[in-house]
Design a protein around this motif. Structure first.
Motif, PDB file in Angstrom:
ATOM      1  N   LEU A  60      20.768 -14.941 -12.789  1.00 47.00           N
ATOM      2  CA  LEU A  60      21.448 -16.276 -11.938  1.00 47.00           C
ATOM      3  C   LEU A  60      21.957 -17.472 -12.614  1.00 47.00           C
ATOM      4  O   LEU A  60      23.614 -17.927 -12.113  1.00 47.00           O
ATOM      5  N   SER A  61      21.180 -18.165 -13.151  1.00 49.23           N
ATOM      6  CA  SER A  61      21.393 -19.090 -13.433  1.00 49.23           C
ATOM      7  C   SER A  61      23.341 -19.608 -14.588  1.00 49.23           C
ATOM      8  O   SER A  61      24.222 -20.011 -14.389  1.00 49.23           O
ATOM      9  N   ALA A 114      25.733 -21.282 -12.006  1.00 46.38           N
ATOM     10  CA  ALA A 114      26.304 -22.756 -13.172  1.00 46.38           C
ATOM     11  C   ALA A 114      25.719 -22.666 -14.349  1.00 46.38           C
ATOM     12  O   ALA A 114      24.634 -22.948 -15.122  1.00 46.38           O
ATOM     13  N   PRO A 115      25.437 -22.174 -16.001  1.00 46.46           N
ATOM     14  CA  PRO A 115      25.619 -21.939 -17.424  1.00 46.46           C
ATOM     15  C   PRO A 115      25.450 -23.287 -17.443  1.00 46.46           C
ATOM     16  O   PRO A 115      26.393 -24.089 -17.378  1.00 46.46           O
ATOM     17  N   PRO A 175      26.822 -25.334 -20.091  1.00 46.25           N
ATOM     18  CA  PRO A 175      27.999 -26.007 -21.201  1.00 46.25           C
ATOM     19  C   PRO A 175      27.144 -25.689 -22.773  1.00 46.25           C
ATOM     20  O   PRO A 175      28.228 -25.675 -23.538  1.00 46.25           O
ATOM     21  N   SER A 176      25.761 -25.818 -22.046  1.00 44.16           N
ATOM     22  CA  SER A 176      25.364 -26.006 -24.172  1.00 44.16           C
ATOM     23  C   SER A 176      25.266 -24.678 -24.226  1.00 44.16           C
ATOM     24  O   SER A 176      24.331 -24.060 -25.699  1.00 44.16           O
ATOM     25  N   ASP A 177      24.935 -23.613 -24.020  1.00 42.88           N
ATOM     26  CA  ASP A 177      24.299 -22.607 -23.954  1.00 42.88           C
ATOM     27  C   ASP A 177      25.930 -21.446 -23.915  1.00 42.88           C
ATOM     28  O   ASP A 177      26.101 -20.764 -23.305  1.00 42.88           O
ATOM     29  N   VAL A 178      25.546 -20.778 -25.465  1.00 44.07           N
ATOM     30  CA  VAL A 178      26.556 -20.226 -25.680  1.00 44.07           C
ATOM     31  C   VAL A 178      26.857 -18.639 -24.956  1.00 44.07           C
ATOM     32  O   VAL A 178      27.440 -18.068 -23.690  1.00 44.07           O
ATOM     33  N   ALA A 201      28.262 -14.794 -20.601  1.00 37.81           N
ATOM     34  CA  ALA A 201      27.945 -13.845 -19.767  1.00 37.81           C
ATOM     35  C   ALA A 201      29.117 -14.674 -18.166  1.00 37.81           C
ATOM     36  O   ALA A 201      29.228 -14.235 -17.418  1.00 37.81           O
ATOM     37  N   HIS A 202      29.278 -15.854 -17.525  1.00 34.75           N
ATOM     38  CA  HIS A 202      29.513 -16.436 -16.332  1.00 34.75           C
ATOM     39  C   HIS A 202      30.986 -16.549 -16.924  1.00 34.75           C
ATOM     40  O   HIS A 202      31.356 -15.604 -15.310  1.00 34.75           O
TER      41      HIS A 202
END
Length: 639
Positions: free
Chosen positions: A33-34, A38-39, A41-44, A49-50
């Protein structure tokens, strides 16, 4: 829950389960969901996924619904279960436009606009041709199919000379749903919403259209206006969808049949449920594709996975809904023009053998040069053209269906599938084994496509079953091309209909088979005269089942032999019998002989044109034959 709801729930549940499998590999379910909203930016993984995973699902749903709705509107407007976006030439026109301008560096919105313009131009051309025949449903379908074949041949020709761009064109034209942002999703959702609302407002008009022209006119409707409105809406929807995701076949054809099969009978119910089933079908197919460790386009997989369902639905058809007429027929009875046919055939062979183009310009080949490599290639092309043309004439006479031909009912695709299967099982198999494998594949396809002919099946059933076989073949070829198997490098040239590998032995074999096949077909002249008459044939003492079996076996062997030598051929088996009728060949015997001469001359001329037109480059004869046959058919339709 109703059967319609249960089936829709099953489709979406299966797709969702497969999505969960692929998504879990990227992110834990708790982070979905996140990542969607609102992914970080530091999580590749969340960013992938987004911008890739979730947009792909949304595009699959929106594109599937849009194509299904377009197919349904076309089927209602034309009163024809064969209708889908490709019937109007939308997909083929869009792909051709991209092939023309794509190598120049177009991308993004410009590329979409070019594809859209190509699709709409093809629709306009199809409708312009059909208007010459009073906008009859059968005329529109024939015009669309002919235009699609011709556009596909032109695209193949362009791709042959743009090898560095060929893979990206292949991926796009096969319907790749890969995404890098949400732009395609927003465009498709807005397009679907507007089109769905417009279709809902036309429920009464479409209900009148379902009553056919006479019924609609009796209730105060204008059949021509309804048809044009429906065609405009469906074509625009299909063109814009194709511009976003490429050419995706089958969904627009299968989803309306699926909705009807599970109980959506009224026009309103079909307009509601068909897009839902289309969305579920394309999403499920895309999720299955993602499980395969290959870069396989989703559009290619729809044909491979959906063809069995399509053929099962077509096999249940019983109500005739389309009367097919020949593409061309002489205005009055006349004698066959044997002199002109013989001169044309001999001239085509002579030019192919003697006239050549070199670096110094046009010249005449010496006898030694002609026998060096031109004689095997020209005779192989002439024999293959004869074989396919006789097979087409046999099928058309047996079924009484003017659209029956080896390529249109899937016989050529069946032969090609047999060859490909043998190529992977026994790569070193000889010509005899290849002929047997191709003959078996062609025979199975022919029996399957024509199994309902003697039981009162509607005339479009063989065509619909043939579309299913051809879709399966296209899916198999796409899968093998994406696999990177080195054996496919040998098959690519053969698949385009080439005489490059024809030698003296192959040329001799195909000439003997074609001549023997023609002689055997002439022996069936009396049964072929009676077979289209149905019950009258039985009352005349004809063993209908035996005659049909012999005709199918002969046409399968001829198709397999031609496919073995040159590869799958389109248009020759369809156009040659129509051209023979135009030349006055009306009886079965004269039709078979005239078709053989025209088919041989057409393919021999195509092989020569392919050798000299773009010298020093060569173009496969099958591609040129598709262009020539398509042009001939378009001219016939325009008149």
């Amino acid at each position: 829950m109703t059967p319609r709801s249960l089936f829709a729930a099953a489709l979406f549940a299966a797709a969702a389960a497969l999505f969960a499998v692929s998504a879990t590999r990227l992110l834990p379910p708790a982070e979905w969901l996140s990542a969607l909203l609102a992914p970080p930016p530091s999580d590749v993984s969340a960013m992938i996924a987004h911008y890739t995973l979730f947009p792909r699902v949304a595009v699959a749903l929106a594109a599937g619904a849009a194509l299904a709705l377009s197919g349904l509107i076309l089927q209602i407007a034309l009163d024809n279960p064969l209708a889908e976006p490709s019937t109007t030439g939308v997909s083929a026109g869009a792909v051709l436009a991209l092939a023309l301008f794509g190598p120049a560096g177009l991308g993004g919105a410009s590329q979409s606009l070019v594809a859209l313009a190509g699709g709409l131009t093809a629709v306009g051309f199809t409708l312009a041709l059909a208007s010459r025949g009073g906008m009859k449903p059968a005329t529109i379908v024939i015009a669309g199919l002919v235009l699609s074949f011709a556009a596909s041949a032109a695209t193949t020709l362009i791709a042959l000379f743009n090898h560095e761009w060929m893979r990206s064109l292949f991926l796009w034209s096969s319907g790749s749903l890969r995404q890098n942002d949400w732009s395609a999703t927003s465009n498709l959702v807005a397009l679907l919403a507007v089109s769905w609302l417009a279709a809902a407002g036309l429920v009464r008009a479409f209900t009148l259209a379902a009553l056919r022209d006479a019924g609609a006119a009796a209730l105060g409707g204008d059949p021509k206006t309804i048809r044009l409105t429906g065609l405009a809406l469906a074509a625009g929807l299909a063109a814009l969808t194709t511009a976003e995701v490429g050419a995706i076949a089958f969904v627009g054809l299968a989803a309306p049949h699926l909705a009807r099969a599970v109980g959506a009978r009224t026009v309103g119910a079909r307009l509601l449920w068909t897009p839902i089933y289309g969305a579920g079908l394309l999403w499920l197919t895309d999720e299955m594709v993602k499980l395969i460790p290959l870069d396989l386009p989703t559009g290619a997989a729809t044909g491979l996975l959906g063809a069995p369902l399509l053929m099962a639905l077509a096999a249940r058809m019983r109500r005739p809904s389309l009367t097919l007429a020949p593409l061309s027929a002489p205005p009055r009875r006349r004698r066959p023009q044997w002199g002109a046919l013989l001169v044309a055939a001999l001239a085509a062979l002579a030019v192919a053998l003697v006239v050549e183009r070199t670096a110094d310009g046009w010249t005449l080949a010496t006898l030694d040069q002609a026998f060096d490599y031109r004689v095997p290639r020209s005779l192989a092309a002439f024999g293959a053209g004869m074989a396919v043309a006789v097979a087409g004439a046999l099928l058309q006479r047996m079924t009484g269906n003017a659209m029956a031909s080896p390529d249109m009912i899937g016989v050529s695709a069946g032969a090609a599938l047999g060859f490909l299967a043998l190529l992977y099982v026994a790569p070193m198999a000889g010509a005899g084994a290849q002929l047997v494998a191709g003959g078996l594949g062609a025979g199975v396809a022919a029996v399957w496509a024509l199994k309902g002919v003697g039981r009162g099946a509607p005339p479009e059933q063989p065509l619909l079953l043939g579309v299913g076989v051809a879709s399966a073949f296209t899916g198999v070829v796409s899968f093998l091309l994406a696999s990177g198997d080195p054996r496919m490098a040998l098959a690519v040239t053969w698949l385009s209909g080439s005489t490059y590998q024809a030698d003296a032995s192959r040329a001799l074999v195909i000439i003997v088979v074609a001549a023997g096949g023609l002689a055997a077909a002439l022996a069936l002249a009396r049964p072929l005269q009676l077979l289209p008459l149905g019950s009258v044939a039985r009352s005349s003492g004809l063993r209908v089942g035996q005659a049909q079996a012999l005709t199918l076996a002969l046409s399968s062997v001829l198709t397999a032999a031609a496919t073995l030598v040159i590869g799958p051929l389109s248009f020759v088996g369809l156009i040659a019998p129509h051209a023979a009728r135009s030349a006055g060949c009306r009886s079965p015997a004269s039709l078979l002989a005239g078709s053989a001469l025209i088919g041989g001359a057409l393919l021999a001329a195509a092989d020569w044109i392919g050798r000299v037109a773009l010298f020093p480059y060569e173009v496969p004869a099958g591609v040129i034959a598709m262009l020539l046959g398509g042009a001939a058919a378009l001219v016939a339709l325009s008149r």
